[in-house]
Scaffold this motif. Structure first.
Motif, mmCIF file in Angstrom:
data_model
loop_
_atom_site.group_PDB
_atom_site.id
_atom_site.type_symbol
_atom_site.label_atom_id
_atom_site.label_comp_id
_atom_site.label_asym_id
_atom_site.label_seq_id
_atom_site.Cartn_x
_atom_site.Cartn_y
_atom_site.Cartn_z
ATOM 1 N N MET A 1 0.841 -1.172 0.000
ATOM 2 C CA MET A 1 0.000 0.000 0.000
ATOM 3 C C MET A 1 0.898 1.251 0.000
ATOM 4 O O MET A 1 1.813 1.347 0.798
ATOM 5 N N ILE A 2 0.619 2.181 -0.897
ATOM 6 C CA ILE A 2 1.422 3.400 -1.039
ATOM 7 C C ILE A 2 0.578 4.597 -0.631
ATOM 8 O O ILE A 2 -0.581 4.704 -1.010
ATOM 9 N N ASP A 3 1.199 5.503 0.117
ATOM 10 C CA ASP A 3 0.508 6.722 0.536
ATOM 11 C C ASP A 3 1.499 7.880 0.483
ATOM 12 O O ASP A 3 2.696 7.687 0.739
ATOM 13 N N SER A 4 0.997 9.056 0.161
ATOM 14 C CA SER A 4 1.872 10.227 0.183
ATOM 15 C C SER A 4 2.175 10.600 1.629
ATOM 16 O O SER A 4 1.433 10.256 2.549
ATOM 17 N N ILE A 5 3.275 11.300 1.821
ATOM 18 C CA ILE A 5 3.723 11.688 3.157
ATOM 19 C C ILE A 5 2.624 12.489 3.860
ATOM 20 O O ILE A 5 1.932 13.282 3.246
ATOM 21 N N HIS A 6 2.480 12.232 5.147
ATOM 22 C CA HIS A 6 1.477 12.912 5.968
ATOM 23 C C HIS A 6 2.030 12.963 7.394
ATOM 24 O O HIS A 6 2.778 12.079 7.807
ATOM 25 N N GLU A 7 1.608 13.989 8.137
ATOM 26 C CA GLU A 7 2.096 14.156 9.513
ATOM 27 C C GLU A 7 1.893 12.915 10.370
ATOM 28 O O GLU A 7 2.683 12.638 11.269
ATOM 29 N N LYS A 8 0.851 12.154 10.089
ATOM 30 C CA LYS A 8 0.547 10.972 10.909
ATOM 31 C C LYS A 8 1.637 9.906 10.851
ATOM 32 O O LYS A 8 1.643 8.981 11.659
ATOM 33 N N TYR A 9 2.565 10.019 9.893
ATOM 34 C CA TYR A 9 3.594 8.991 9.737
ATOM 35 C C TYR A 9 4.878 9.259 10.518
ATOM 36 O O TYR A 9 5.788 8.432 10.489
ATOM 37 N N ALA A 10 4.982 10.367 11.200
ATOM 38 C CA ALA A 10 6.256 10.745 11.830
ATOM 39 C C ALA A 10 6.809 9.650 12.744
ATOM 40 O O ALA A 10 7.953 9.219 12.587
ATOM 41 N N TRP A 11 6.048 9.188 13.711
ATOM 42 C CA TRP A 11 6.589 8.188 14.639
ATOM 43 C C TRP A 11 6.844 6.866 13.945
ATOM 44 O O TRP A 11 7.770 6.130 14.285
ATOM 45 N N ARG A 12 6.032 6.528 12.928
ATOM 46 C CA ARG A 12 6.229 5.273 12.207
ATOM 47 C C ARG A 12 7.502 5.325 11.346
ATOM 48 O O ARG A 12 8.184 4.320 11.182
#
Length: 171
Positions: A1-12
Motif C-alpha cells: 500500500m502506497i501513501d503520500s507523506i502525511h504528519e501521521k507517519y512521523a513516529w512510524r
C-alpha cells in the motif's frame, strides 16, 4: 500500500529508520540522521509535507496493509521541471526485502510521475553491489546508461561510483 507523506507517519518513520538503521546508513545517511528520534521525525515529516505541497520533492510511504507499519519509502527527488526529469530513490525494510513491494511501488510511482506530474525522464542511481535495487530498476524497464564516478560518499568511506538507470516516457 502506497501513501503520500502525511504528519501521521512521523513516529512510524522514526520506528522504520531506527529498526533499519544498518540498511540505511550507507545510502540514506541523511534520512537516517533526520529520523533518529520522534522529535527529529516530526520535523522531517513537516519538511517533507511542505516540499510535497510545493512540488519540490515527493515522498511516498510504503505500508503493510494490516497494521499500517511503515515498511519502506520512495522519493521522487532532484526534480528539474524545465527538462521534466527526476530521480527515484527507494528503501525497504529488511523484513520485506525480496517480496516485490519495491518493484510494485516503483512501477506505480513511475507511472504517476509520467502521467500526473508530466515528467519525461526518470532516473535511478544505484551501487552495483545493491543487486536487489538493480533488479527493481531493471524489472521496471529502466536501462543502464553509464557509471557516475565518485557520485556518492557514504559516511566514513571513500566516494563510490554509482550506476545510472533511466526510463523515458514514450507517450
Amino acid at each position: 500500500m502506497i501513501d503520500s507523506i502525511h504528519e501521521k507517519y512521523a513516529w512510524r518513520i522514526c520506528d522504520f529508520t531506527i529498526s533499519n538503521s544498518d540498511r540505511l546508513k550507507r545510502f540514506f545517511p541523511k534520512t537516517l540522521e533526520q529520523n533518529l528520534t520522534p522529535d527529529l521525525s516530526d520535523y522531517f515529516v513537516e519538511k517533507k509535507v511542505k516540499q510535497f505541497n510545493k512540488k519540490e520533492e515527493f515522498l511516498f510511504i510504503l505500508k503493510e496493509p494490516e497494521n499500517r507499519t511503515v515498511v519502506g519509502m520512495v522519493f521522487i527527488k532532484n526534480i528539474d521541471w524545465e527538462i521534466k526529469q527526476a530521480e527515484l530513490a527507494y528503501c525497504i525494510g529488511y523484513q520485506y526485502e525480496g517480496k516485490g513491494w519495491t518493484t510494485q511501488a516503483v512501477n506505480t510511482l513511475s507511472n504517476h510521475a509520467f502521467g500526473s506530474l508530466g515528467l519525461t525522464t526518470l532516473q535511478i542511481i544505484v551501487h552495483k553491489t545493491n543487486v536487489g535495487s538493480v533488479k527493481v530498476a531493471q524489472k521496471n524497464g529502466y536501462t543502464w546508461q553509464r557509471t557516475l564516478e565518485n557520485e556518492h560518499t557514504p559516511p566514513g568511506e571513500n566516494p563510490l561510483d554509482m550506476e545510472l538507470y533511466e526510463l523515458y516516457n514514450e507517450r
